[in-house]
Write a protein that holds these residues in place. Structure first.
Motif, short mmCIF file in Angstrom:
data_model
loop_
_atom_site.label_atom_id
_atom_site.label_comp_id
_atom_site.label_asym_id
_atom_site.label_seq_id
_atom_site.Cartn_x
_atom_site.Cartn_y
_atom_site.Cartn_z
N SER A 82 0.79 -1.23 0.00
CA SER A 82 0.00 0.00 0.00
C SER A 82 0.82 1.28 0.00
N ASP A 83 2.14 1.18 -0.03
CA ASP A 83 3.00 2.36 0.02
C ASP A 83 3.68 2.59 -1.32
N ASP A 171 -5.29 1.21 2.46
CA ASP A 171 -4.43 2.12 3.23
C ASP A 171 -4.21 1.62 4.66
N THR A 172 -5.10 0.78 5.16
CA THR A 172 -4.92 0.21 6.50
C THR A 172 -3.77 -0.78 6.55
N ASN A 173 -3.19 -1.09 5.41
CA ASN A 173 -2.09 -2.05 5.33
C ASN A 173 -0.77 -1.36 5.05
N GLU A 174 -0.68 -0.08 5.33
CA GLU A 174 0.55 0.66 5.07
C GLU A 174 1.63 0.33 6.10
N ALA A 175 2.87 0.60 5.71
CA ALA A 175 3.99 0.42 6.62
C ALA A 175 3.95 1.48 7.71
N ASN A 177 4.50 4.68 9.75
CA ASN A 177 4.71 6.03 9.24
C ASN A 177 4.35 7.03 10.34
N PRO A 178 4.64 8.31 10.14
CA PRO A 178 4.45 9.28 11.22
C PRO A 178 3.01 9.74 11.43
N SER A 179 2.05 9.24 10.66
CA SER A 179 0.67 9.68 10.85
C SER A 179 0.16 9.27 12.22
N PRO A 180 -0.60 10.11 12.90
CA PRO A 180 -1.06 9.81 14.26
C PRO A 180 -1.84 8.52 14.37
N ASP A 181 -2.67 8.20 13.36
CA ASP A 181 -3.47 6.98 13.42
C ASP A 181 -2.86 5.83 12.64
N GLY A 182 -1.63 6.00 12.16
CA GLY A 182 -0.95 4.94 11.44
C GLY A 182 -1.36 4.81 10.00
N VAL A 183 -2.23 5.67 9.51
CA VAL A 183 -2.70 5.62 8.13
C VAL A 183 -2.58 7.00 7.51
N MET A 188 -4.17 5.35 -3.95
CA MET A 188 -5.56 5.07 -4.31
C MET A 188 -6.50 6.09 -3.67
N ASP A 189 -6.28 6.43 -2.42
CA ASP A 189 -7.10 7.46 -1.75
C ASP A 189 -7.05 8.77 -2.53
#
Length: 503
Positions: A82-83, A171-175, A177-183, A188-189
């Protein structure tokens, strides 16, 4: 960078066809790939970078641009991750000329912005196989699309792999990352939010093994590229216990020989969750099914997950059939010609005068059963992220018309898919995931590799020549073992995969 003989470098030409609601672009084939990509595993055993296996067989790339002004690259199209990440021009491997599909120079982009310095890291299976660098944002285009601004990407500064990956999964399967919720918003988004497509859905047509190009249509379906019914399959929960990847239910596998005789390979009541993954070159089946198939062709294990059969088997008039979804489901027929691949042993180093070729199958890896490119070339697949559905039909090979593209609208229906199968599947139990397939292993006598497989299928005239013999190890002028010698080293415990490139 050392490539195997006959490697084809990705071309930077692309056909892009866009219309309101969809974006169609070429998927270009490249052979061979010299890396093995698998999920990154944490010390606690969990996985957080779902980039799936792709060994030294074939890979499929799409063209993108990154930065302002635009810098052109080709990246592997991966439905199983997903990345989006790209190799930095300053990476040592790229400075040595090893990044053969293009590089990205952040200093040359006026829209580049680092958001997590040193935070990007993906580690793969081979010793030392790790790509690391920064999380950043920049403007990208996909195959000539309108610009997508502030797309988060990984920029690999410390590089083992020669090019990047564009994951088009959930996107819930991303590596990490610094996003607060991990996504963070994936490619695609952002294709959807930019109005390029109406729904997070796309169709994939790899085309046959002899074709140089296939296609992917973001937001659309080409009805000229398949035959029969397009059947929708509800996605199954992955190893994490929820739907975050393209797992569907495989209910039967069989082989039909040149006389029309069918051998059932899967047991009665078979219902296995399998991942539809363009980032995996092989098809990885449960041990029982894989062993039956491999022994039917007399394949032998040459180490590191690679299996070999005589190259002449590519001419067999036979079919491997996969059925999905149970009642009301769909069957995809895969000709043997689509699964016997790269030359691993030249005729002079192989008992059969046709040489030894890669058999495009393997056992599951880490408990994951995967339908990779040796299956997907024969299937037309619609991936619907928004609704957790995949749809399959038999691919129509070498169709070039683009006159019948249907836009995938907002909502839940897939154009042309009038049937929805309902069978559910399960993941491989942990105990079974650790079992070894019952396939003969090539043995070593001095510096020679002895192949001992004997087909159990009726393969017609293809079996008239001996399927066993000795393949001698040789060395190139550079001192690097060639494809015939590398499996011998693997069997001797030296940790070399067949065809792995040496830097």
């Amino acid at each position: 960078m050392h490539l195997l003989a006959g490697a084809a470098i990705a071309a930077f030409t692309s056909t892009c066809l866009a219309s309101p609601g969809y974006l169609k672009l070429d998927v270009e084939r490249r052979a061979p790939l010299d890396r093995r990509l698998v999920r990154r595993q944490n010390s606690d055993g969990s996985f957080d970078a779902p980039v799936t296996q792709n060994t030294n067989k074939l890979e499929y790339l799409v063209n993108i641009t990154v930065g302002t002004p635009a810098q052109r690259l080709a990246v592997t199209l991966d439905t199983g991750s997903s990345d989006l990440w790209v190799p930095a021009a300053s990476a040592p491997l790229c400075r040595k000329g090893g990044c053969d599909a293009g590089t990205f120079d952040p200093s040359a982009s006026s829209t580049y912005n680092v958001i997590d310095e040193g935070g990007f890291n993906i580690t793969y299976a081979a010793p030392g196989d790790s790509d690391a660098g920064d999380w950043a944002t920049d403007t990208i285009t996909v195959g000539g699309s309108d610009p997508i601004r502030d797309q988060q990407i990984g920029v690999a500064l410390s590089l083992f792999d020669s090019h990047g990956v564009m994951g088009v999964g959930f996107d819930t399967n991303e590596a990490n990352n610094p996003s607060p919720d991990g996504v963070y918003p994936s490619v695609m988004d952002n294709l959807q939010s930019a109005g390029i497509i109406n729904r997070k859905a796309y169709s994939l047509y790899l085309n046959d093994l002899q074709a140089n190009k296939g296609s992917i249509i973001f937001g659309g379906i080409d009805t000229t590229k398949y035959t029969g019914d397009l059947v929708a399959l509800p996605l199954q929960a992955g190893p994490e216990g929820y739907v975050s990847e393209f797992y569907v239910t495989l209910t039967s596998v069989s082989f039909t020989d040149h006389t029309g005789q069918t051998t059932q390979l899967s047991p009665e009541g078979y219902a296995q969750s399998v991942l539809l993954d363009s980032g995996t070159s092989q098809t990885l089946l449960t041990d029982d099914v894989f062993s039956a198939l491999a022994n039917g062709f007399g394949a032998v294990d040459i180490g590191q997950g690679s299996y070999v059969v005589p190259c002449k088997f590519a001419g067999i008039n036979g079919t491997i059939s996969y059925s999905f979804g149970g009642d009301g489901g769909v069957t995809i027929d895969v000709p043997v010609s689509q699964v016997v691949g790269n030359l691993e042993f030249p005729p002079e180093n192989f008992a059969d005068k046709s040489g030894g070729c890669d058999f495009g199958f393997g056992p599951p890896i880490g408990g994951f059963s995967i339908l990779g490119d040796t299956f997907l070339r024969s299937a037309y697949v619609v991936y619907d992220i928004s609704n957790g559905v995949a749809a399959l039909a038999q691919a129509a090979e070498n169709r070039t018309s683009t006159s019948s593209i249907a836009v995938i609208p907002t909502g839940t229906t897939i154009p042309g898919a009038s049937v929805t199968a309902t069978a559910t599947g399960t993941q491989i139990p942990d105990a079974q995931a650790t079992e070894e397939p019952a396939v003969p292993t090539a043995s070593v006598q001095g510096t020679s590799l002895v192949l001992t497989g004997t087909p159990t299928f009726n393969l017609g005239a293809a079996t008239t020549a001996a399927a066993t013999g000795t393949a001698a190890a040789t060395t190139t002028s550079s001192g690097r073992a060639n494809a015939a010698a590398a499996p011998t080293a693997a069997l001797l415990g030296l940790g070399l995969a067949a065809g792995v490139m040496v830097l």
